[in-house]
Design a protein around this motif. Structure first.
Motif, PDB file in Angstrom:
ATOM      1  N   GLU A  99      -0.533   8.756  -8.865  1.00 29.38           N
ATOM      2  CA  GLU A  99      -0.348  10.100  -9.418  1.00 29.38           C
ATOM      3  C   GLU A  99      -1.525  10.499 -10.300  1.00 29.38           C
ATOM      4  OE1 GLU A  99       1.719  12.663  -8.783  1.00 29.38           O
ATOM      5  OE2 GLU A  99       2.256  11.343  -7.132  1.00 29.38           O
ATOM      6  N   ALA A 100      -2.077   9.543 -11.038  1.00 33.47           N
ATOM      7  CA  ALA A 100      -3.258   9.842 -11.853  1.00 33.47           C
ATOM      8  C   ALA A 100      -4.436  10.205 -10.965  1.00 33.47           C
ATOM      9  CB  ALA A 100      -3.605   8.653 -12.743  1.00 33.47           C
ATOM     10  N   LEU A 101      -4.594   9.502  -9.847  1.00 28.54           N
ATOM     11  CA  LEU A 101      -5.683   9.822  -8.917  1.00 28.54           C
ATOM     12  C   LEU A 101      -5.441  11.168  -8.241  1.00 28.54           C
ATOM     13  CD1 LEU A 101      -6.264   6.314  -7.313  1.00 28.54           C
ATOM     14  CD2 LEU A 101      -7.766   7.504  -8.925  1.00 28.54           C
ATOM     15  N   PHE A 102      -4.199  11.446  -7.872  1.00 27.37           N
ATOM     16  CA  PHE A 102      -3.898  12.763  -7.307  1.00 27.37           C
ATOM     17  C   PHE A 102      -4.237  13.870  -8.318  1.00 27.37           C
ATOM     18  CE2 PHE A 102      -0.481  10.867  -4.314  1.00 27.37           C
ATOM     19  CZ  PHE A 102      -1.401  10.788  -3.275  1.00 27.37           C
ATOM     20  N   ALA A 103      -3.916  13.645  -9.583  1.00 27.10           N
ATOM     21  CA  ALA A 103      -4.239  14.638 -10.614  1.00 27.10           C
ATOM     22  C   ALA A 103      -5.742  14.851 -10.710  1.00 27.10           C
ATOM     23  CB  ALA A 103      -3.681  14.192 -11.963  1.00 27.10           C
ATOM     24  N   LEU A 104      -6.492  13.767 -10.663  1.00 29.60           N
ATOM     25  CA  LEU A 104      -7.953  13.864 -10.733  1.00 29.60           C
ATOM     26  C   LEU A 104      -8.505  14.637  -9.533  1.00 29.60           C
ATOM     27  CD1 LEU A 104     -10.679  13.051 -11.978  1.00 29.60           C
ATOM     28  CD2 LEU A 104     -10.482  10.872 -10.744  1.00 29.60           C
ATOM     29  N   HIS A 105      -8.011  14.321  -8.347  1.00 31.23           N
ATOM     30  CA  HIS A 105      -8.532  14.988  -7.155  1.00 31.23           C
ATOM     31  C   HIS A 105      -8.058  16.446  -7.075  1.00 31.23           C
ATOM     32  CE1 HIS A 105     -10.240  11.256  -6.168  1.00 31.23           C
ATOM     33  NE2 HIS A 105      -9.145  10.686  -5.709  1.00 31.23           N
ATOM     34  N   ALA A 106      -6.857  16.723  -7.577  1.00 33.17           N
ATOM     35  CA  ALA A 106      -6.392  18.108  -7.638  1.00 33.17           C
ATOM     36  C   ALA A 106      -7.252  18.912  -8.611  1.00 33.17           C
ATOM     37  CB  ALA A 106      -4.925  18.155  -8.051  1.00 33.17           C
ATOM     38  N   PHE A 107      -7.622  18.303  -9.713  1.00 35.70           N
ATOM     39  CA  PHE A 107      -8.542  18.927 -10.663  1.00 35.70           C
ATOM     40  C   PHE A 107      -9.871  19.251  -9.985  1.00 35.70           C
ATOM     41  CE2 PHE A 107     -12.043  17.774 -13.687  1.00 35.70           C
ATOM     42  CZ  PHE A 107     -12.001  18.917 -14.481  1.00 35.70           C
TER      43      PHE A 107
ATOM     44  N   MET B  45       0.803  -1.209   0.000  1.00 36.29           N
ATOM     45  CA  MET B  45       0.000   0.000   0.000  1.00 36.29           C
ATOM     46  C   MET B  45       0.837   1.261   0.000  1.00 36.29           C
ATOM     47  SD  MET B  45      -2.853   1.264   2.780  1.00 36.29           S
ATOM     48  CE  MET B  45      -1.622   1.874   3.932  1.00 36.29           C
ATOM     49  N   SER B  46       2.044   1.219   0.581  1.00 42.09           N
ATOM     50  CA  SER B  46       2.829   2.436   0.738  1.00 42.09           C
ATOM     51  C   SER B  46       4.229   2.235   0.190  1.00 42.09           C
ATOM     52  CB  SER B  46       2.895   2.845   2.212  1.00 42.09           C
ATOM     53  OG  SER B  46       3.532   1.843   2.958  1.00 42.09           O
ATOM     54  N   ASP B  47       4.884   3.347  -0.049  1.00 44.63           N
ATOM     55  CA  ASP B  47       6.296   3.346  -0.398  1.00 44.63           C
ATOM     56  C   ASP B  47       6.918   4.577   0.230  1.00 44.63           C
ATOM     57  OD1 ASP B  47       5.828   5.565  -2.147  1.00 44.63           O
ATOM     58  OD2 ASP B  47       5.086   4.153  -3.644  1.00 44.63           O
ATOM     59  N   ASN B  48       8.223   4.743   0.051  1.00 40.36           N
ATOM     60  CA  ASN B  48       8.941   5.824   0.721  1.00 40.36           C
ATOM     61  C   ASN B  48       9.180   7.028  -0.180  1.00 40.36           C
ATOM     62  OD1 ASN B  48       9.220   4.393   3.179  1.00 40.36           O
ATOM     63  ND2 ASN B  48      10.917   3.214   2.292  1.00 40.36           N
ATOM     64  N   ALA B  49       8.569   7.061  -1.352  1.00 40.50           N
ATOM     65  CA  ALA B  49       8.775   8.172  -2.262  1.00 40.50           C
ATOM     66  C   ALA B  49       8.159   9.446  -1.690  1.00 40.50           C
ATOM     67  CB  ALA B  49       8.149   7.855  -3.623  1.00 40.50           C
TER      68      ALA B  49
ATOM     69  N   LEU C  23      -4.039   6.396  -1.128  1.00 39.90           N
ATOM     70  CA  LEU C  23      -2.888   5.608  -0.705  1.00 39.90           C
ATOM     71  C   LEU C  23      -3.152   4.109  -0.807  1.00 39.90           C
ATOM     72  CD1 LEU C  23      -1.657   7.598   2.424  1.00 39.90           C
ATOM     73  CD2 LEU C  23      -0.891   7.776   0.042  1.00 39.90           C
ATOM     74  N   PHE C  24      -4.416   3.703  -0.899  1.00 41.86           N
ATOM     75  CA  PHE C  24      -4.745   2.288  -1.030  1.00 41.86           C
ATOM     76  C   PHE C  24      -4.725   1.827  -2.488  1.00 41.86           C
ATOM     77  CE2 PHE C  24      -6.369   3.552   3.053  1.00 41.86           C
ATOM     78  CZ  PHE C  24      -6.083   2.466   3.865  1.00 41.86           C
ATOM     79  N   ALA C  25      -4.452   2.735  -3.406  1.00 41.71           N
ATOM     80  CA  ALA C  25      -4.327   2.375  -4.820  1.00 41.71           C
ATOM     81  C   ALA C  25      -2.914   1.884  -5.103  1.00 41.71           C
ATOM     82  CB  ALA C  25      -4.637   3.593  -5.686  1.00 41.71           C
ATOM     83  N   PRO C  26      -2.727   1.077  -6.145  1.00 38.56           N
ATOM     84  CA  PRO C  26      -1.365   0.690  -6.545  1.00 38.56           C
ATOM     85  C   PRO C  26      -0.515   1.927  -6.813  1.00 38.56           C
ATOM     86  CG  PRO C  26      -3.009  -0.604  -7.728  1.00 38.56           C
ATOM     87  CD  PRO C  26      -3.761   0.468  -7.000  1.00 38.56           C
ATOM     88  N   ALA C  27       0.773   1.823  -6.523  1.00 37.58           N
ATOM     89  CA  ALA C  27       1.662   2.977  -6.638  1.00 37.58           C
ATOM     90  C   ALA C  27       1.639   3.588  -8.033  1.00 37.58           C
ATOM     91  CB  ALA C  27       3.086   2.571  -6.258  1.00 37.58           C
ATOM     92  N   ASP C  28       1.484   2.754  -9.059  1.00 36.20           N
ATOM     93  CA  ASP C  28       1.523   3.276 -10.424  1.00 36.20           C
ATOM     94  C   ASP C  28       0.215   3.951 -10.842  1.00 36.20           C
ATOM     95  OD1 ASP C  28      -0.040   1.006 -10.599  1.00 36.20           O
ATOM     96  OD2 ASP C  28       0.973   0.190 -12.370  1.00 36.20           O
TER      97      ASP C  28
ATOM     98  N   LEU D 215       6.146  13.009  -1.523  1.00 37.72           N
ATOM     99  CA  LEU D 215       4.914  13.422  -2.183  1.00 37.72           C
ATOM    100  C   LEU D 215       5.226  14.329  -3.369  1.00 37.72           C
ATOM    101  CD1 LEU D 215       2.296  14.352   0.572  1.00 37.72           C
ATOM    102  CD2 LEU D 215       2.200  12.481  -1.085  1.00 37.72           C
ATOM    103  N   SER D 216       4.475  14.142  -4.442  1.00 32.51           N
ATOM    104  CA  SER D 216       4.563  15.033  -5.586  1.00 32.51           C
ATOM    105  C   SER D 216       3.860  16.347  -5.267  1.00 32.51           C
ATOM    106  CB  SER D 216       3.896  14.387  -6.801  1.00 32.51           C
ATOM    107  OG  SER D 216       2.502  14.226  -6.555  1.00 32.51           O
ATOM    108  N   LEU D 217       3.964  17.311  -6.171  1.00 34.49           N
ATOM    109  CA  LEU D 217       3.292  18.598  -5.998  1.00 34.49           C
ATOM    110  C   LEU D 217       1.784  18.407  -5.842  1.00 34.49           C
ATOM    111  CD1 LEU D 217       3.380  21.740  -6.093  1.00 34.49           C
ATOM    112  CD2 LEU D 217       3.087  21.542  -8.571  1.00 34.49           C
ATOM    113  N   LEU D 218       1.200  17.567  -6.699  1.00 36.12           N
ATOM    114  CA  LEU D 218      -0.246  17.365  -6.640  1.00 36.12           C
ATOM    115  C   LEU D 218      -0.632  16.497  -5.445  1.00 36.12           C
ATOM    116  CD1 LEU D 218      -1.251  16.963 -10.387  1.00 36.12           C
ATOM    117  CD2 LEU D 218      -0.923  19.021  -9.007  1.00 36.12           C
ATOM    118  N   GLY D 219       0.210  15.548  -5.105  1.00 37.44           N
ATOM    119  CA  GLY D 219      -0.047  14.749  -3.917  1.00 37.44           C
ATOM    120  C   GLY D 219      -0.086  15.622  -2.678  1.00 37.44           C
ATOM    121  N   ASP D 220       0.818  16.589  -2.617  1.00 34.15           N
ATOM    122  CA  ASP D 220       0.829  17.510  -1.474  1.00 34.15           C
ATOM    123  C   ASP D 220      -0.420  18.387  -1.476  1.00 34.15           C
ATOM    124  OD1 ASP D 220       2.307  18.942   0.757  1.00 34.15           O
ATOM    125  OD2 ASP D 220       2.004  20.591  -0.654  1.00 34.15           O
TER     126      ASP D 220
END
Length: 279
Positions: free
Chosen positions: A34-42, A1-5, A26-31, A7-12
């Motif tokens: 970022e697409a989900l963060f982009a959607l939610h930032a939108f 579920m998690s990794d140590n990368a 965070l419960f989505a696959p790591a790959d 946060l991206s700009l949109l994740g933040d």
């Protein structure tokens, strides 16, 4: 579920402004995150338009900018905006439906009107067109499609949207804005709700809306078994909505009570639900 990368700009951005959606992502696959963060930032950017403009025309211009920018990005043109750029990548990678973005932006035009939504049907349509559409796009990112998936996404979206509008009621009331169709709902409660303080009429209206939201959560759960585990980041929003609605009930449906509406992402509780595969 998690990794140590980091946060991206949109994740933040999502972490700061939509903590619930951040935690479920965070419960989505790591790959896919970022697409989900982009959607939610939108979603955040468009939802904020009403707070940033004084005139409806200026809001419509901003909404049209989003339409034009997404169309340009789909046509292969560069748009110097981090959300558009990331969302364009997500659209390309996951073949996100353009008509869903148009449905979302068209529904958001309603934010610019001064009068409340007309009745419960209008309220449900608004919640479906906003939160329901975001859920449908999120499921596409997660690789989940088909009739049951869209039905669940939209039912959960309605529940989430209704809950969110009630959580935002006090904020909107301080600005002299009311989204909820209180005049229509008062016909059932026989007492027109006050708009600036707790009242029996307002509590009655909140109870009606909460009952509608719980009904949509129950409907989504009946279809839950037809969806794969990959849908969990969207399904978990139903658990969060239920938590808010229970807190609202505990607060005697007082929409001005700040405790019930405070963010409650509950990462440990969601993790347990994720392990069990239930929502």
């Amino acid at each position: 579920m998690s990794d140590n990368a980091p946060l991206s700009l949109l994740g933040d951005q999502v972490h700061r402004l939509d903590r619930d959606r951040f935690v479920t992502t965070l419960f989505a696959p790591a790959d896919r995150r970022e697409a989900l963060f982009a959607l939610h930032a939108f979603n955040i950017e468009v939802a904020q338009i009403r707070e940033l403009v004084r005139e409806p025309l200026l809001g419509r211009i901003r909404l049209q900018w989003w339409r034009d920018s997404l169309a340009s990005r789909r046509a292969g043109q560069h748009v110097a905006h981090p959300v558009v750029d990331a969302l364009g990548n997500a659209i390309d990678e996951f073949n996100l439906a353009p008509e869903l973005f148009e449905r979302f932006l068209t529904t958001r035009e309603r934010d610019l009107l001064p009068e409340p939504l007309a009745d419960m049907d209008a309220l449900l349509s608004y919640a479906d067109g906003t939160a329901g559409t975001v859920n449908s796009l999120a499921l596409q990112v997660l690789g989940v499609s088909g009739a049951p998936a869209d039905d669940v996404a939209r039912s959960l979206g309605v529940a989430w949207g209704l809950t969110g509008l009630m959580r935002a009621f006090a904020f909107h009331a301080r600005q002299g804005r009311v989204f909820l169709p209180l005049q229509s709902l008062a016909a059932e409660g026989k007492d027109m709700p006050a708009l600036s303080k707790p009242s029996p009429g307002l509590a009655s209206s909140a109870r009606i809306i909460a009952r509608e939201a719980m009904g949509h959560l129950a409907k989504a759960r009946r279809w839950r078994r037809d969806l794969p585990r990959a849908a969990m980041p969207v399904l978990l929003t139903g658990r969060l909505a239920q938590s808010y609605l229970k807190a609202l009930q505990k607060a005697d449906f007082n929409l001005f009570d700040p405790v019930w509406s405070a963010p409650r992402p509950q990462p440990l509780g969601l993790f347990w639900r994720w392990l069990l595969g239930s929502c």
